[in-house]
Write a protein that holds these residues in place. Structure first.
Motif, PDB file in Angstrom:
ATOM      1  N   GLY A  13     -52.437   4.347 -18.428  1.00 53.12           N
ATOM      2  CA  GLY A  13     -53.511   3.102 -17.623  1.00 53.12           C
ATOM      3  C   GLY A  13     -53.175   2.937 -16.067  1.00 53.12           C
ATOM      4  N   VAL A  16     -53.845  -2.828 -12.706  1.00 46.97           N
ATOM      5  CA  VAL A  16     -52.768  -3.494 -11.523  1.00 46.97           C
ATOM      6  C   VAL A  16     -51.059  -3.257 -12.072  1.00 46.97           C
ATOM      7  N   SER A  17     -51.462  -3.594 -13.090  1.00 53.56           N
ATOM      8  CA  SER A  17     -50.171  -2.952 -13.932  1.00 53.56           C
ATOM      9  C   SER A  17     -49.478  -1.687 -13.898  1.00 53.56           C
ATOM     10  N   GLU A  37     -55.117   7.990 -17.076  1.00 54.84           N
ATOM     11  CA  GLU A  37     -56.182   6.505 -17.192  1.00 54.84           C
ATOM     12  C   GLU A  37     -57.228   7.245 -17.625  1.00 54.84           C
ATOM     13  N   ALA A  38     -58.333   6.585 -18.534  1.00 54.00           N
ATOM     14  CA  ALA A  38     -59.112   6.809 -19.297  1.00 54.00           C
ATOM     15  C   ALA A  38     -60.672   7.237 -17.777  1.00 54.00           C
ATOM     16  N   ARG A  45     -59.478  -3.951 -15.261  1.00 53.97           N
ATOM     17  CA  ARG A  45     -60.435  -5.790 -15.290  1.00 53.97           C
ATOM     18  C   ARG A  45     -60.094  -5.838 -13.432  1.00 53.97           C
ATOM     19  N   ALA A  60     -61.576  -9.824 -12.823  1.00 59.20           N
ATOM     20  CA  ALA A  60     -60.879 -11.056 -12.331  1.00 59.20           C
ATOM     21  C   ALA A  60     -61.988 -11.173 -10.966  1.00 59.20           C
ATOM     22  N   GLY A  61     -62.532 -12.275 -10.851  1.00 62.65           N
ATOM     23  CA  GLY A  61     -62.634 -12.961  -9.584  1.00 62.65           C
ATOM     24  C   GLY A  61     -62.346 -14.036  -8.842  1.00 62.65           C
ATOM     25  N   TRP A  62     -61.052 -14.509  -9.375  1.00 56.59           N
ATOM     26  CA  TRP A  62     -60.234 -15.459  -8.866  1.00 56.59           C
ATOM     27  C   TRP A  62     -58.412 -14.887  -8.762  1.00 56.59           C
ATOM     28  N   LYS A 237     -58.315  10.923 -18.747  1.00 57.89           N
ATOM     29  CA  LYS A 237     -57.379  11.118 -19.810  1.00 57.89           C
ATOM     30  C   LYS A 237     -57.131   9.635 -21.160  1.00 57.89           C
ATOM     31  N   VAL A 239     -55.957   7.878 -23.726  1.00 58.09           N
ATOM     32  CA  VAL A 239     -54.502   8.171 -24.475  1.00 58.09           C
ATOM     33  C   VAL A 239     -55.058   8.389 -25.879  1.00 58.09           C
ATOM     34  N   TYR A 300     -65.194 -12.142 -22.201  1.00 55.80           N
ATOM     35  CA  TYR A 300     -65.622 -13.449 -21.510  1.00 55.80           C
ATOM     36  C   TYR A 300     -67.021 -12.841 -20.647  1.00 55.80           C
TER      37      TYR A 300
HETATM   38  C1  LIG Z   1     -64.837 -10.392 -17.059  1.00 56.18           C
HETATM   39  C2  LIG Z   1     -63.611 -10.902 -16.663  1.00 56.18           C
HETATM   40  C3  LIG Z   1     -62.807 -11.822 -15.673  1.00 56.18           C
HETATM   41  C4  LIG Z   1     -61.129 -11.924 -15.614  1.00 56.18           C
HETATM   42  N1  LIG Z   1     -61.274 -13.044 -14.676  1.00 56.18           N
HETATM   43  C5  LIG Z   1     -59.456 -13.114 -14.188  1.00 56.18           C
HETATM   44  C6  LIG Z   1     -59.631 -13.473 -12.768  1.00 56.18           C
HETATM   45  O1  LIG Z   1     -60.733 -14.467 -12.264  1.00 56.18           O
HETATM   46  N2  LIG Z   1     -58.349 -14.249 -11.785  1.00 56.18           N
HETATM   47  C7  LIG Z   1     -57.466 -13.115 -12.655  1.00 56.18           C
HETATM   48  O2  LIG Z   1     -56.051 -13.781 -12.200  1.00 56.18           O
HETATM   49  N3  LIG Z   1     -57.349 -12.773 -13.847  1.00 56.18           N
HETATM   50  C8  LIG Z   1     -58.757 -12.390 -14.863  1.00 56.18           C
HETATM   51  N4  LIG Z   1     -59.498 -11.590 -15.351  1.00 56.18           N
HETATM   52  C9  LIG Z   1     -57.811 -11.006 -15.855  1.00 56.18           C
HETATM   53  C10 LIG Z   1     -57.392  -9.457 -14.955  1.00 56.18           C
HETATM   54  O3  LIG Z   1     -59.201  -9.116 -14.431  1.00 56.18           O
HETATM   55  C11 LIG Z   1     -56.659  -9.050 -15.767  1.00 56.18           C
HETATM   56  O4  LIG Z   1     -55.599  -9.476 -15.737  1.00 56.18           O
HETATM   57  C12 LIG Z   1     -56.076  -7.631 -14.943  1.00 56.18           C
HETATM   58  O5  LIG Z   1     -56.927  -6.706 -14.234  1.00 56.18           O
HETATM   59  C13 LIG Z   1     -55.428  -6.604 -16.051  1.00 56.18           C
HETATM   60  O6  LIG Z   1     -54.551  -5.976 -15.569  1.00 56.18           O
HETATM   61  P1  LIG Z   1     -53.459  -4.870 -16.467  1.00 56.18           P
HETATM   62  O7  LIG Z   1     -53.200  -3.141 -15.295  1.00 56.18           O
HETATM   63  O8  LIG Z   1     -52.521  -5.057 -16.584  1.00 56.18           O
HETATM   64  O9  LIG Z   1     -54.800  -4.093 -17.175  1.00 56.18           O
HETATM   65  P2  LIG Z   1     -56.028  -3.617 -16.687  1.00 56.18           P
HETATM   66  O10 LIG Z   1     -57.000  -3.970 -16.150  1.00 56.18           O
HETATM   67  O11 LIG Z   1     -56.972  -3.848 -18.321  1.00 56.18           O
HETATM   68  O12 LIG Z   1     -55.936  -1.946 -16.978  1.00 56.18           O
HETATM   69  C14 LIG Z   1     -55.395  -0.680 -18.302  1.00 56.18           C
HETATM   70  C15 LIG Z   1     -55.703   0.318 -17.705  1.00 56.18           C
HETATM   71  O13 LIG Z   1     -55.523   1.669 -19.002  1.00 56.18           O
HETATM   72  C16 LIG Z   1     -56.823   1.947 -18.949  1.00 56.18           C
HETATM   73  N5  LIG Z   1     -57.231   2.677 -19.737  1.00 56.18           N
HETATM   74  C17 LIG Z   1     -57.029   1.373 -21.439  1.00 56.18           C
HETATM   75  N6  LIG Z   1     -57.199   2.660 -23.053  1.00 56.18           N
HETATM   76  C18 LIG Z   1     -56.395   3.798 -22.142  1.00 56.18           C
HETATM   77  C19 LIG Z   1     -56.152   4.996 -23.028  1.00 56.18           C
HETATM   78  N7  LIG Z   1     -56.336   5.049 -24.278  1.00 56.18           N
HETATM   79  N8  LIG Z   1     -56.162   5.495 -22.302  1.00 56.18           N
HETATM   80  C20 LIG Z   1     -56.144   5.712 -20.767  1.00 56.18           C
HETATM   81  N9  LIG Z   1     -56.118   4.870 -20.456  1.00 56.18           N
HETATM   82  C21 LIG Z   1     -56.494   3.654 -20.809  1.00 56.18           C
HETATM   83  C22 LIG Z   1     -58.123   1.040 -18.496  1.00 56.18           C
HETATM   84  O14 LIG Z   1     -58.719   1.895 -18.370  1.00 56.18           O
HETATM   85  C23 LIG Z   1     -57.534   1.318 -17.414  1.00 56.18           C
HETATM   86  O15 LIG Z   1     -57.863   1.473 -16.472  1.00 56.18           O
HETATM   87  C24 LIG Z   1     -60.352 -11.119 -15.677  1.00 56.18           C
HETATM   88  C25 LIG Z   1     -60.960 -10.065 -16.590  1.00 56.18           C
HETATM   89  C26 LIG Z   1     -61.919 -10.008 -16.804  1.00 56.18           C
HETATM   90  C27 LIG Z   1     -62.337  -9.062 -18.339  1.00 56.18           C
END
Ligand SMILES: Cc1cc2nc3c(=O)[nH]c(=O)nc-3n(C[C@H](O)[C@H](O)[C@H](O)COP(=O)(O)OP(=O)(O)OC[C@H]3O[C@@H](n4cnc5c(N)ncnc54)[C@H](O)[C@@H]3O)c2cc1C
Length: 382
Positions: A13, A16-17, A37-38, A45, A60-62, A237, A239, A300
Motif C-alpha cells: 500500500g 500516506v501510512s 501498490e494496487a 484515500r 480526505a479533505g480536512w 500490484k 497483493v 462516506y
Molecule cells: C471519503 C473520505 C473522506 C475522508 N476525510 C478525511 C478527512 O477529512 N480528514 C482526515 O484526516 N481523514 C479523512 N479520511 C481518512 C483518510 O483518507 C485516511 O485515514 C488516510 O488516507 C488513510 O491512509 P492509509 O495510508 O492508512 O490508507 P489508504 O489511503 O487506504 O492506503 C492504502 C493503500 O493500499 C492500497 N491497497 C489496498 N489493497 C491493496 C492490495 N491488496 N495490494 C496492494 N495495495 C493495496 C490502496 O490502493 C491504497 O493506495 C477520509 C477518507 C475517506 C474515504
C-alpha cells in the motif's frame, strides 16, 4: 512469473501510512524495500480530482486537530508543501437547519431542540449506561459532545420508560447530528486533545495528496517532470496472498509475481482486511481477526454539485447547513465551498451509510436535470 531478489521489507500500500513507513525505514538506512501498490498512483484515500474548474478532494479533505500544544504532523507536512487551506467550522451547522420547503428554522427553536436532545442523551446514559453519565455534557463549542462510549452496553430491559424518540424532521436531523457525528466517537477525542480543536479544509490545486508526494520525494527517485521512477515502488500490484513463517514472508500478487522479504508492513485499509482480498497463510491469529472484524467502518459518500449561480447564503457561520427531512440521515449534511473556492458555485453533500459502496459523485450543471435544480432551490428560499 518472475521472482525478484529478497528485500528486507515489503510495504503493501502506497497511501500516506505506507509511504510514511517507507520514508522512516529509508531514513534509518533500510534501503532495500519494495512498496507494492494496487493502483497506478500513490496517495490512497488522499485523492484529488478536477471538477467544475477547481480541484476537489474525493477522500480526505480536512486537516483535523490544529492549534493545540502538540504540533499535528499532518499540519506540519501541509506547511512544508505550502498547501493552501482555509479554516472550517462545523459547529455553526446546528443554527442553519432548513426544512423541506426551504425555510430556515428559527435559531431559538433549533437551539432549544438541540439542548433538549443533548439533555435526553445524557439522561439516557445516566439511566441505561451506568451510574454517572460518562461526564461531559454536550453543548459547548468546538468539537461538541459528551459522554463516551456507551458504558459497555448497560441493561436496557430494566428501564422504567424509554426516553422519547425524535419524531419531527428537526428532531430527527438533530438526533442524527448528535448521535451519528458529535457523540459517535468516544470522548475526549485524542486528536483534539493533543493537537487542538481547529479544523482546516484543504483547498489547493495540488490536492491533499501532495503531502504524500512530498514525503515520497525525500527517498524515491522522480523524473524531471515529477513522475516516480524508482523500482522500489511497484504500481498495479494487487497483493493476494501473504505467506509467513519464521524464515520470512512471501507475497504473491494478482499478476502472479512473487516477492520475498524478511518483514512486511501492511498498510491497507480495514475494509480491505475485512474482505477476503488478501489471504494469509497461515491465517492470522483469532484474536487479531476478531479485532479487525469488530472495527466498524462507515461508508462516506461525497457528492459535489455545481450550479450556474449561487442561491444559498454565504458569509460567516454559513459554511455548513443541515437539511431536516422526514427520513433520519437523509442527505443531512451540506457544505458550501465558497470559503475554499470563491465563485465556484459548488455544494458538497455527504452521506454516511453502512450499506452502499463508497461513491464520489460529481454532478455538474450540464448533467443535473432542471427538475433537480428546482428541488434544490426551494431549500434556500428564505
Ligand atoms: C471519503 C473520505 C473522506 C475522508 N476525510 C478525511 C478527512 O477529512 N480528514 C482526515 O484526516 N481523514 C479523512 N479520511 C481518512 C483518510 O483518507 C485516511 O485515514 C488516510 O488516507 C488513510 O491512509 P492509509 O495510508 O492508512 O490508507 P489508504 O489511503 O487506504 O492506503 C492504502 C493503500 O493500499 C492500497 N491497497 C489496498 N489493497 C491493496 C492490495 N491488496 N495490494 C496492494 N495495495 C493495496 C490502496 O490502493 C491504497 O493506495 C477520509 C477518507 C475517506 C474515504
Amino acid at each position: 512469473m518472475e521472482t525478484p531478489s529478497r528485500s528486507s521489507v515489503i510495504i503493501v500500500g502506497a497511501g500516506v501510512s505506507g509511504i510514511a513507513a517507507a520514508k522512516i525505514l529509508a531514513e534509518k538506512g533500510v534501503e532495500d524495500i519494495v512498496i507494492l501498490e494496487a493502483t497506478d498512483r500513490i496517495g490512497g484515500r488522499m485523492h484529488k480530482e478536477a471538477f467544475g474548474g477547481v480541484t476537489v478532494e474525493l477522500g480526505a479533505g480536512w486537516i483535523v486537530g490544529v492549534g493545540g500544544k502538540v504540533p499535528n504532523p499532518i499540519w506540519e507536512l501541509a506547511a512544508k508543501s505550502s498547501l493552501r487551506t482555509c479554516p472550517s467550522d462545523f459547529s455553526n451547522a446546528r443554527y442553519n437547519i432548513y426544512d423541506r420547503s426551504g425555510r430556515i428554522f428559527p435559531g431559538e427553536l433549533a437551539t432549544d431542540s438541540y439542548r433538549k436532545a443533548v439533555g435526553s442523551a445524557i439522561e439516557k446514559l445516566r439511566k441505561w449506561g451506568g451510574t454517572d453519565g460518562g461526564g461531559g455534557g454536550g453543548g459547548g463549542g468546538g468539537g461538541g459532545g459528551g459522554g463516551g462510549g456507551g458504558g459497555g452496553g448497560g441493561d436496557f430491559s430494566g428501564a422504567a420508560e424509554p426516553p422519547s424518540s425524535p419524531k419531527t424532521p428537526l428532531e430527527l436531523a438533530i438526533d442524527f447530528m448528535l448521535h451519528d457525528y458529535e457523540m459517535a466517537e468516544a470522548q475526549p477525542r485524542s486528536t483534539y486533545l493533543d493537537y487542538g480543536e481547529q479544523e482546516y479544509l484543504v483547498a489547493d490545486e495540488k490536492g491533499y495528496e501532495d503531502l504524500v508526494h512530498q514525503m515520497a520525494q525525500d527517498f524515491l527517485s522522480f523524473t524531471s517532470v515529477g513522475k516516480i521512477l524508482d523500482n522500489r515502488l511497484q504500481f498495479n500490484k494487487v497483493v493476494r496472498e501473504i505467506r509467513h513463517s519464521r524464515s520470512g514472508i512471501t507475497i504473491t500478487t494478482e499478476d502472479g509475481c512473487i516477492y520475498d522479504a524478511s518483514y512486511a508492513i501492511l498498510s491497507v485499509s480495514i475494509g480491505v482486511l475485512q474482505s477476503d482480498l488478501i489471504s494469509f497463510q497461515p491465517s492470522m491469529p483469532r484474536w487479531k481477526m476478531e479485532a479487525i472484524e469488530k472495527l466498524d467502518v462507515t461508508v462516506y459518500t461525497k457528492i459535489y454539485l455545481k450550479f450556474p449561480y449561487k442561491f444559498w447564503p454565504c458569509g460567516p457561520k454559513k459554511e455548513f447547513f443541515i437539511y431536516a427531512h422526514e427520513r433520519r440521515g437523509y442527505y443531512t449534511f451540506w457544505q458550501q465551498m465558497e470559503n475554499a473556492y470563491p465563485g465556484s458555485n459548488i455544494l458538497l453533500v455527504s452521506r454516511e451509510t453502512h450499506l452502499i459502496k463508497m461513491i464520489v459523485l460529481f454532478i455538474s450543471w450540464h448533467v443535473i436535470s432542471k427538475w433537480r435544480m428546482h428541488t434544490l432551490v426551494p431549500i434556500f428560499l428564505l
